[in-house]
Motif scaffolding. Structure first.
Motif, mmCIF file in Angstrom:
data_model
loop_
_atom_site.group_PDB
_atom_site.id
_atom_site.type_symbol
_atom_site.label_atom_id
_atom_site.label_comp_id
_atom_site.label_asym_id
_atom_site.label_seq_id
_atom_site.Cartn_x
_atom_site.Cartn_y
_atom_site.Cartn_z
ATOM 1 N N CYS A 138 0.820 -1.213 0.000
ATOM 2 C CA CYS A 138 0.000 0.000 0.000
ATOM 3 C C CYS A 138 0.855 1.263 0.000
ATOM 4 N N ARG A 139 2.023 1.215 0.642
ATOM 5 C CA ARG A 139 2.900 2.384 0.648
ATOM 6 C C ARG A 139 3.455 2.685 -0.739
ATOM 7 N N GLU A 140 3.524 1.666 -1.582
ATOM 8 C CA GLU A 140 4.132 1.820 -2.901
ATOM 9 C C GLU A 140 3.095 1.841 -4.032
ATOM 10 N N VAL A 141 1.930 1.266 -3.803
ATOM 11 C CA VAL A 141 0.888 1.196 -4.837
ATOM 12 C C VAL A 141 -0.304 2.013 -4.336
ATOM 13 N N LYS A 142 -0.376 3.254 -4.766
ATOM 14 C CA LYS A 142 -1.373 4.182 -4.244
ATOM 15 C C LYS A 142 -2.817 3.746 -4.490
ATOM 16 N N PRO A 143 -3.155 3.167 -5.663
ATOM 17 C CA PRO A 143 -4.545 2.709 -5.827
ATOM 18 C C PRO A 143 -4.948 1.664 -4.783
ATOM 19 N N MET A 144 -3.999 0.802 -4.407
ATOM 20 C CA MET A 144 -4.299 -0.214 -3.391
ATOM 21 C C MET A 144 -4.472 0.437 -2.028
#
Length: 247
Positions: A138-144
């Protein structure tokens, strides 16, 4: 993360509670219900690497219990669940019902342990999502990250709606709201919005709505007399959704 490293939430010896390999998120037909639509192939591959196990839960068995350590959240893959809080005197209070595509386990995020029991209403299966690894993604994949925020926000809204339902609505309004809510959720999952099978008992519905079993049954009979719904055992057909909404 390999399935063998998943920590069981409620250790038992039965084989049907053992995590199993599952198909990947990238090829799952229910992906649109659980994941944001805008994930790239590379981002889906990262999710595939952590969501690599399912667990089968037999009808009446628990996925986790109140007080169990929190390690994972779960996506209902098949079947349905109820979440339950036990009163000190042994009475059961149903706090929610979950159907395919919905999440379980978010209650454990705050305190690091679950605050309720999650019990299968039928033979069911969940995808296991280790929360520590999900946080990294989540820290790296903003949509997630945004999707998880939406899930948590939906839980807050659901609980607020439940408080309003219990505090301000009549018995008739509570049952009508419950049926219309289920109808919308089934429709969003590609099922019929007009006819569906209730996996929970009338008593469990009453426990969720803060009503006695007899009152729930009386409301179903009233709606049937008024040709708003048709009930055949646990199968419910909404005959007049506009009329039910007016209630």
């Amino acid at each position: 993360m390999r399935a063998a490293t998943v920590v069981p939430i409620h250790p038992v010896a039965r084989a049907d509670k053992t995590p199993q390999r599952t198909s990947r998120c990238s090829t799952c037909a229910m992906r649109a219900l659980c994941m944001p639509a805008e994930l790239s192939a590379a981002e889906l591959a990262r999710l595939d690497a952590i969501i690599c196990a399912t667990r089968s839960v037999k009808r009446g068995d628990t996925l986790y219990r109140a007080g169990d350590a929190f390690h994972s959240i779960y996506a209902v893959r098949a079947g349905s669940f109820k979440t339950v809080v036990m009163h000190r005197d042994g009475r059961e209070h149903v706090t929610g019902f979950q159907i395919p595509g919905e999440a379980l386990g978010l209650d454990g995020v705050g305190a690091g342990q679950h605050s309720c029991d999650a019990i299968a209403l039928e033979d069911s299966a969940v995808c296991i999502i280790p929360f520590a690894q999900l946080e990294v993604i989540c820290r790296e994949v903003k949509p997630m990250q945004h999707h998880i925020y939406q899930m948590m926000s939906s839980e807050i809204v659901r609980e607020s709606s439940q408080m309003m339902l219990l505090g301000t609505m009549s018995a008739e309004q509570r049952v009508a709201t419950f049926l219309l809510n289920l109808s919308r959720r089934f429709k969003a999952r590609g099922f019929s919005a007009a006819e569906f099978h209730l996996r929970m008992t009338r008593e469990e519905i009453g426990c969720y709505l803060g009503m006695k079993l007899e009152t729930v049954s009386r409301m179903f009979s009233k709606f049937q007399r008024e040709r708003l719904v048709h009930a055949n055992g646990k199968t419910i057909r909404i005959v007049d959704p506009e009329g039910l909404a007016r209630v």
